[in-house]
Scaffold this active site. Structure first.
Site, PDB file in Angstrom:
ATOM      1  N   THR A 227      12.341   3.097  -1.763  1.00  0.00           N
ATOM      2  CA  THR A 227      13.265   3.964  -1.455  1.00  0.00           C
ATOM      3  C   THR A 227      14.521   3.553  -0.781  1.00  0.00           C
ATOM      4  O   THR A 227      14.474   2.563  -0.164  1.00  0.00           O
ATOM      5  CB  THR A 227      12.622   4.944  -0.313  1.00  0.00           C
ATOM      6  OG1 THR A 227      11.403   5.459  -1.125  1.00  0.00           O
ATOM      7  CG2 THR A 227      13.700   6.230  -0.126  1.00  0.00           C
TER       8      THR A 227
ATOM      9  N   TYR B 156       1.797  -7.866   5.417  1.00  0.00           N
ATOM     10  CA  TYR B 156       2.334  -6.514   5.613  1.00  0.00           C
ATOM     11  C   TYR B 156       1.518  -5.478   4.704  1.00  0.00           C
ATOM     12  O   TYR B 156       0.860  -4.635   4.978  1.00  0.00           O
ATOM     13  CB  TYR B 156       3.482  -6.314   4.686  1.00  0.00           C
ATOM     14  CG  TYR B 156       4.557  -4.947   4.375  1.00  0.00           C
ATOM     15  CD1 TYR B 156       4.928  -4.416   5.720  1.00  0.00           C
ATOM     16  CD2 TYR B 156       4.436  -4.479   3.360  1.00  0.00           C
ATOM     17  CE1 TYR B 156       5.152  -2.945   5.410  1.00  0.00           C
ATOM     18  CE2 TYR B 156       5.234  -3.086   3.142  1.00  0.00           C
ATOM     19  CZ  TYR B 156       5.457  -2.396   4.158  1.00  0.00           C
ATOM     20  OH  TYR B 156       6.109  -1.517   3.862  1.00  0.00           O
TER      21      TYR B 156
END
Ligand code: NAD
Length: 304
Positions: free
Chosen positions: A170, A140
Site C-alpha cells: 500500500t 517479519y
C-alpha cells in the site's frame, strides 16, 4: 490504535475521527512520528507513547483495538529484527489482552508476506505460503504468521472477537522518502532527477493499493463479523520496471532507470486474490495507479 503514528495508522486514526469516533493512538515512535499526526486537531484524540511489548492498560472503555504496531518496511525490520519479533509476539499478546479485558473487537494488520515467495498465483487466503524462516526477512514474515496463530487462539479459546487483514503493498502520502519501499524511493529519486534504482531485472511483480482504498477495506472488515483472514490489496499487478516507468511519467522526471542486486528472498510475484473481500465486505479498490500517484505527488510537492 497501536502503531497509530505510522503511515497506515495515521490515516486510519483520521478516518475514524472523521466518522465521530474517539481514538487513542498508542505508539513508541520507532518508525512512526508525531509529524504524521500533528495535523489532527479534533477532540476525541489522545496520543499515548508506549511500547506495545510492555503491558498496556487504558483507563476508559474501548470498543475496538486495531493492532498495527510493527516495523513494516524491509529497511526497518532488518534494522530492528528483535523488536519486530517481539512486537509480533508480546505486542500482539498485550493488544489481545486489552481487547479481552475491554470486550472489544480486535483487528490485526497482517501482511501478504505471510505467503512468502508464493508458489500459488494470485494468492488466496487459503494458501499457507512459502516462507524461509531463517532468512533475513524471517523476522517479519514469521512474526506475522505467529501473530495470526495467536489471534486465532485468543478467538477460539478465549472467545475474543477478532479479525485479521492481510495487507498487500500500500502507498500514499506520509510514507517516508527513505523507508526503502519502492514507491517512496522511486518518487524521491524522480523528484531529485536521480537514477531510479530497480532491484534485479525489474521483472518481479507487485500490486499496489492506494491508502484510501485500503483504509475503507480495513474499516469494512472491522465492522463485519468475520474472523478468518481477508486479503485487502489491489489486484492490478505490474512489474517493478513498469512501476518505475509510471513514476517517471507521473513526475515528468528525466531520470534513467538503473538495476541493483536483488535482496535475499525477494518474492518474485505478488497479487492478492480479493474474492473473499468482494464477497464478505463488498469491497474492491477504486483508485488506479495513475490517480494514486497523482494524489501522492500532490501531497509530497505541497510539503517540499
Ligand atoms: P509504519 O512503520 O509507518 O507504522 C508502524 C507503526 O508502529 C510506527 O508508527 C511505529 O512507531 C509503531 N511501532 C512499531 N513497534 C512498536 C511497538 N513495539 N510499540 C508501539 N508502536 C510500535 O508502517 P505501516 O506501513 O504504517 O504499517 C502498519 C502495519 O501494517 C504494520 O503492522 C505492517 O506490518 C502492516 N502492513 C503494511 C503494509 C504496507 O504496504 N504499508 C503492507 C502489509 C502490512
Amino acid at each position: 490504535m497501536t502503531g497509530g503514528a505510522g503511515f497506515l495508522g495515521s490515516h486510519l486514526c483520521e478516518h475514524l475521527l472523521g466518522r465521530g469516533h474517539r481514538v487513542i493512538c498508542v505508539d513508541n515512535l520507532d518508525t512512526g512520528s508525531l509529524g504524521n499526526i500533528e495535523q489532527i486537531r479534533v477532540g476525541g484524540f489522545t496520543f499515548m507513547q508506549h511500547d506495545m511489548t510492555q503491558h498496556i492498560d487504558v483507563p476508559e472503555p474501548v470498543d475496538f483495538v486495531f493492532h498495527l504496531a510493527s516495523p513494516a518496511s524491509p529497511i526497518d525490520y532488518l534494522r530492528l529484527p528483535l523488536q519486530t519479533l517481539k512486537v509480533g509476539s508480546y505486542g500482539t499478546h498485550n493488544a489481545l489482552g486489552l481487547a479481552k479485558a475491554k470486550r472489544a473487537r480486535f483487528l490485526i494488520s497482517s501482511t501478504s508476506e505471510v505467503y512468502g515467495d508464493p508458489q500459488v498465483h494470485p494468492q488466496p487466503e487459503s494458501y499457507w505460503g512459502h516462507v524461509n524462516p531463517i532468512g533475513p526477512r524471517g523476522v517479519y514474515d514469521e512474526a506475522k504468521r505467529f501473530a495470526e496463530a495467536m489471534v486465532m487462539a485468543y478467538h477460539r479459546q478465549q472467545g475474543v472477537d477478532t479479525a485479521i487483514v492481510r495487507i498487500f503493498n500500500t502507498y500514499g502520502p506520509r510514507m517516508r522518502p527513505h523507508d526503502g519501499r519502492a514507491i517512496p524511493t522511486f518518487i524521491r529519486q524522480a523528484l531529485e532527477n536521480k537514477p531510479i534504482t530497480v532491484f534485479g531485472d525489474g521483472s518481479q511483480t507487485r500490486s499496489f493499493c492506494y491508502v484510501d482504498d485500503l483504509i475503507r477495506g480495513i474499516v469494512a472488515l472491522a465492522e463485519s463479523g468475520e474472523h478468518l483472514p481477508v486479503n485487502i490489496g489491489n489486484p492490478d499487478e505490474m512489474t517493478l520496471l513498469q512501476l518505475a516507468e509510471a513514476v517517471v511519467a507521473a513526475t515528468g522526471a528525466q531520470s534513467q532507470i538503473v538495476f541493483e542486486a536483488l535482496p535475499v528472498d525477494d518474492p518474485q510475484v505478488r497479487q492478492p486474490d480479493i474474492t473473499r473481500a468482494r464477497a464478505i465486505l463488498g469491497w474492491e479498490p477504486t483508485i488506479d495507479l495513475e490517480e494514486g500517484l497523482r494524489r501522492t505527488l500532490a501531497k509530497v510537492t505541497n510539503r517540499v
